[in-house]
Design an enzyme around this catalytic site. Structure first.
Site, PDB file in Angstrom:
ATOM      1  N   CYS A   1       0.863  -1.146   0.081  1.00 54.20           N
ATOM      2  CA  CYS A   1       0.056  -0.139   0.116  1.00 54.20           C
ATOM      3  C   CYS A   1       0.876   1.247  -0.114  1.00 54.20           C
ATOM      4  O   CYS A   1       2.254   1.181   0.145  1.00 54.20           O
ATOM      5  CB  CYS A   1      -1.002   0.002   1.166  1.00 54.20           C
ATOM      6  SG  CYS A   1       0.052   0.060   2.761  1.00 54.20           S
TER       7      CYS A   1
ATOM      8  N   HIS B   1       5.277  -4.896   8.861  1.00 55.99           N
ATOM      9  CA  HIS B   1       5.100  -6.257   9.396  1.00 55.99           C
ATOM     10  C   HIS B   1       5.232  -7.162   8.430  1.00 55.99           C
ATOM     11  O   HIS B   1       4.374  -8.026   7.957  1.00 55.99           O
ATOM     12  CB  HIS B   1       3.602  -6.286   9.951  1.00 55.99           C
ATOM     13  CG  HIS B   1       3.474  -6.051  11.366  1.00 55.99           C
ATOM     14  ND1 HIS B   1       2.598  -5.817  12.187  1.00 55.99           N
ATOM     15  CD2 HIS B   1       4.769  -5.896  12.410  1.00 55.99           C
ATOM     16  CE1 HIS B   1       2.851  -5.623  13.142  1.00 55.99           C
ATOM     17  NE2 HIS B   1       4.059  -5.553  13.492  1.00 55.99           N
TER      18      HIS B   1
ATOM     19  N   HIS C   1       3.927   1.796  11.351  1.00 63.48           N
ATOM     20  CA  HIS C   1       2.902   1.912  12.327  1.00 63.48           C
ATOM     21  C   HIS C   1       2.670   3.016  13.270  1.00 63.48           C
ATOM     22  O   HIS C   1       1.973   3.219  13.759  1.00 63.48           O
ATOM     23  CB  HIS C   1       2.911   0.591  13.106  1.00 63.48           C
ATOM     24  CG  HIS C   1       2.684  -0.675  12.276  1.00 63.48           C
ATOM     25  ND1 HIS C   1       3.574  -1.742  11.849  1.00 63.48           N
ATOM     26  CD2 HIS C   1       1.249  -1.002  11.454  1.00 63.48           C
ATOM     27  CE1 HIS C   1       2.950  -2.522  11.006  1.00 63.48           C
ATOM     28  NE2 HIS C   1       1.476  -2.307  10.987  1.00 63.48           N
TER      29      HIS C   1
ATOM     30  N   HIS D   1      -1.380  -4.086  19.271  1.00 63.45           N
ATOM     31  CA  HIS D   1      -0.848  -3.746  17.998  1.00 63.45           C
ATOM     32  C   HIS D   1       0.039  -2.511  18.104  1.00 63.45           C
ATOM     33  O   HIS D   1      -0.596  -1.469  18.641  1.00 63.45           O
ATOM     34  CB  HIS D   1      -1.815  -3.679  16.897  1.00 63.45           C
ATOM     35  CG  HIS D   1      -1.267  -3.698  15.512  1.00 63.45           C
ATOM     36  ND1 HIS D   1      -0.814  -2.624  15.116  1.00 63.45           N
ATOM     37  CD2 HIS D   1      -1.142  -4.724  14.608  1.00 63.45           C
ATOM     38  CE1 HIS D   1      -0.336  -2.822  13.511  1.00 63.45           C
ATOM     39  NE2 HIS D   1      -0.790  -4.108  13.401  1.00 63.45           N
TER      40      HIS D   1
ATOM     41  N   GLU E   1       0.413  -0.091  16.281  1.00 61.22           N
ATOM     42  CA  GLU E   1      -0.358   1.090  15.686  1.00 61.22           C
ATOM     43  C   GLU E   1      -1.318   1.515  16.712  1.00 61.22           C
ATOM     44  O   GLU E   1      -1.248   2.888  16.840  1.00 61.22           O
ATOM     45  CB  GLU E   1      -1.200   0.555  14.445  1.00 61.22           C
ATOM     46  CG  GLU E   1      -1.956   1.833  13.622  1.00 61.22           C
ATOM     47  CD  GLU E   1      -3.039   1.489  12.865  1.00 61.22           C
ATOM     48  OE1 GLU E   1      -4.270   1.955  12.876  1.00 61.22           O
ATOM     49  OE2 GLU E   1      -2.702   0.662  11.970  1.00 61.22           O
TER      50      GLU E   1
ATOM     51  N   THR F   1      -6.538   1.428  11.725  1.00 68.58           N
ATOM     52  CA  THR F   1      -6.630   1.682  10.191  1.00 68.58           C
ATOM     53  C   THR F   1      -7.039  -0.043   9.366  1.00 68.58           C
ATOM     54  O   THR F   1      -7.544   0.287   8.181  1.00 68.58           O
ATOM     55  CB  THR F   1      -5.318   2.159   9.561  1.00 68.58           C
ATOM     56  OG1 THR F   1      -4.340   1.119   9.746  1.00 68.58           O
ATOM     57  CG2 THR F   1      -5.142   3.365   9.941  1.00 68.58           C
TER      58      THR F   1
ATOM     59  N   SER G   1       1.222  -9.684  10.514  1.00 70.91           N
ATOM     60  CA  SER G   1       0.440  -8.502   9.799  1.00 70.91           C
ATOM     61  C   SER G   1      -0.853  -8.482  10.163  1.00 70.91           C
ATOM     62  O   SER G   1      -1.627  -9.512   9.992  1.00 70.91           O
ATOM     63  CB  SER G   1       0.912  -8.655   8.277  1.00 70.91           C
ATOM     64  OG  SER G   1      -0.035  -8.009   7.712  1.00 70.91           O
TER      65      SER G   1
ATOM     66  N   ASN H   1      -3.195  -6.588   8.734  1.00 71.11           N
ATOM     67  CA  ASN H   1      -4.070  -6.755   7.744  1.00 71.11           C
ATOM     68  C   ASN H   1      -4.066  -7.764   6.831  1.00 71.11           C
ATOM     69  O   ASN H   1      -5.248  -8.306   6.132  1.00 71.11           O
ATOM     70  CB  ASN H   1      -3.562  -5.320   6.775  1.00 71.11           C
ATOM     71  CG  ASN H   1      -2.254  -5.703   5.859  1.00 71.11           C
ATOM     72  OD1 ASN H   1      -2.356  -6.431   4.926  1.00 71.11           O
ATOM     73  ND2 ASN H   1      -1.288  -5.037   6.400  1.00 71.11           N
TER      74      ASN H   1
ATOM     75  N   SER I   1       1.776  -5.330   3.189  1.00 71.64           N
ATOM     76  CA  SER I   1       3.403  -5.337   3.556  1.00 71.64           C
ATOM     77  C   SER I   1       4.062  -6.190   2.896  1.00 71.64           C
ATOM     78  O   SER I   1       5.388  -6.531   3.076  1.00 71.64           O
ATOM     79  CB  SER I   1       3.526  -5.496   5.134  1.00 71.64           C
ATOM     80  OG  SER I   1       2.846  -4.581   6.082  1.00 71.64           O
TER      81      SER I   1
END
Length: 289
Positions: A13, A42, A81, A131, A133, A170, A226, A228, A270
Site C-alpha cells: 500500500c 510487518h 505503524h 498492536h 499502531e 486502520t 501482519s 491486515n 506489507s
C-alpha cells in the site's frame, strides 16, 4: 488446466511503499549508524532486507529502559505503524536524527484523537490494544477506552451523559466496523463515529471477498504478525473455507493444489512483489504450467 488469478487490489500500500523507500534512501548515507524502530513493516522478509542494507533493528522497550545503543547524531526511522509519544520524547532527548515513516492514515487518526479530546470528548478506540499502531495512537490521548470487537464493547458500560468519539485501527475489518456502527447508533446517540479505516485496506478486503467466491482455493500472502494480512484471511474464510495464509514460498503446501484448480492469490499491504511472484512460480512449476 491450472489457473492463477490475482485479486484486483493486493500487495504494497502507499504507507508501506513510503516506509520502504525511506529506508532505501537513508541507507545511502555513509559513516553513520542507522536504526529502525521495530519492524519497519510487518513482514519478516522485508525486515531481513533492511538488515542486509545496513540497518539495525531496535525495540521500544530497550529505549524506555535505557538499554538502546543510540548516540547523538545517529539515524533512526520510525516504522509505518508509528510509535508512542513517550518514545518520540526519548528520541528527541537523545538528539538522534529522526526519519518519520509513519503512515499518513495512522497520523490522521492520531490527530483526530487529539482534536476530539480537545473539545471534551472521551475516545472509544476499536482495535487490537497490543498492536503497535494502536499503542502509538492511544498514547497521545488522555481518556481512551480500547475495545477489540463488538462483543467487548457490549460488555462495557458507557455513560449516556458523556460525549464519545469513536475511532478505529486502520486495518479493522470493514464489516465488523459496520456492526459496531449500527450498535452504537441504536443505543448510544452520544457517540460520534468516525470511519478512518484505510482506503487501501477496504479495497483489498473487498477484492479478496470477490475473488474468494470464484476460486477453488485462495492463498493469502503475508506475515503472520501482519494485522491486515490476518484480516484478509478472515474475509477470505468467510467466503471460501479453502483459504490459507502463508508468509513465503517455503510455507506452501503443494498437496493442496491440483492441475485443474482455479487458484486465487491475494497479499497483505506489507507483502513485496517478489514474494508474490515466487509463490505463483512455485505453484505453476509444480504442474509444469
Amino acid at each position: 488446466m491450472l489457473e492463477i488469478i490475482r485479486a484486483e487490489k493486493m500487495g504494497f500500500c502507499f504507507g508501506v511503499k513510503k516506509a520502504v523507500e525511506t529506508c532505501y534512501k537513508v541507507s545511502e548515507e555513509k559513516e553513520v549508524n542507522k536504526y529502525i524502530l521495530g519492524m519497519v513493516v510487518h513482514n519478516k522478509d522485508v525486515v531481513k532486507e533492511m538488515e542486509n542494507i545496513g540497518f539495525v533493528i531496535i525495540n521500544e522497550e530497550d529505549i524506555l529502559n535505557g538499554k538502546d545503543p543510540l548516540k547523538k547524531g545517529d539515524i533512526i526511522i520510525i516504522r509505518a505503524h508509528g510509535t508512542t509519544s513517550q518514545i518520540i520524547e526519548k528520541l528527541k532527548e537523545k538528539e538522534v536524527k529522526i526519519y518519520d515513516a509513519t503512515c499518513i492514515f495512522v497520523d490522521k487518526i492520531k490527530e483526530m484523537l487529539i482534536q476530539r479530546e480537545s473539545v471534551g470528548d472521551e475516545i472509544i478506540f476499536i482495535g487490537d490494544k497490543e498492536h503497535p499502531e494502536v499503542k502509538g495512537i492511544i498514547s497521545f490521548g488522555k481518556t481512551v477506552k480500547v475495545f477489540k470487537n463488538l462483543e467487548e464493547l457490549k460488555e462495557s458500560t458507557l455513560d449516556i451523559s458523556k460525549r464519545y468519539s469513536v475511532l478505529t485501527q486502520t486495518t479493522l475489518n470493514k464489516n465488523k466496523f459496520l456492526e459496531i456502527k449500527d450498535y452504537l447508533e441504536k443505543y448510544y446517540s452520544n457517540a460520534q463515529i468516525f470511519d478512518r479505516i484505510c482506503g487501501a485496506t477496504s479495497e483489498r478486503q473487498e477484492a479478496t471477498k470477490k475473488l474468494a467466491k470464484t476460486c477453488d482455493i485462495l492463498v493469502v500472502i503475508g506475515d503472520l504478525k501482519s494485522s491486515n494480512s490476518k484480516k484478509l484471511l478472515e474475509v477470505a474464510l468467510a467466503e471460501n473455507p479453502k483459504s490459507y495464509l502463508v508468509q513465503n514460498e517455503n510455507e506452501l503446501d503443494l498437496s493442496l493444489f491440483s492441475r485443474d484448480m482455479k487458484v486465487g492469490i491475494t497479499a497483505g499491504a506489507s507483502t513485496p512483489e517478489d514474494i508474490i511472484k515466487k509463490i505463483e512460480n512455485k505453484i505453476r512449476g509444480n504442474f509444469n504450467v
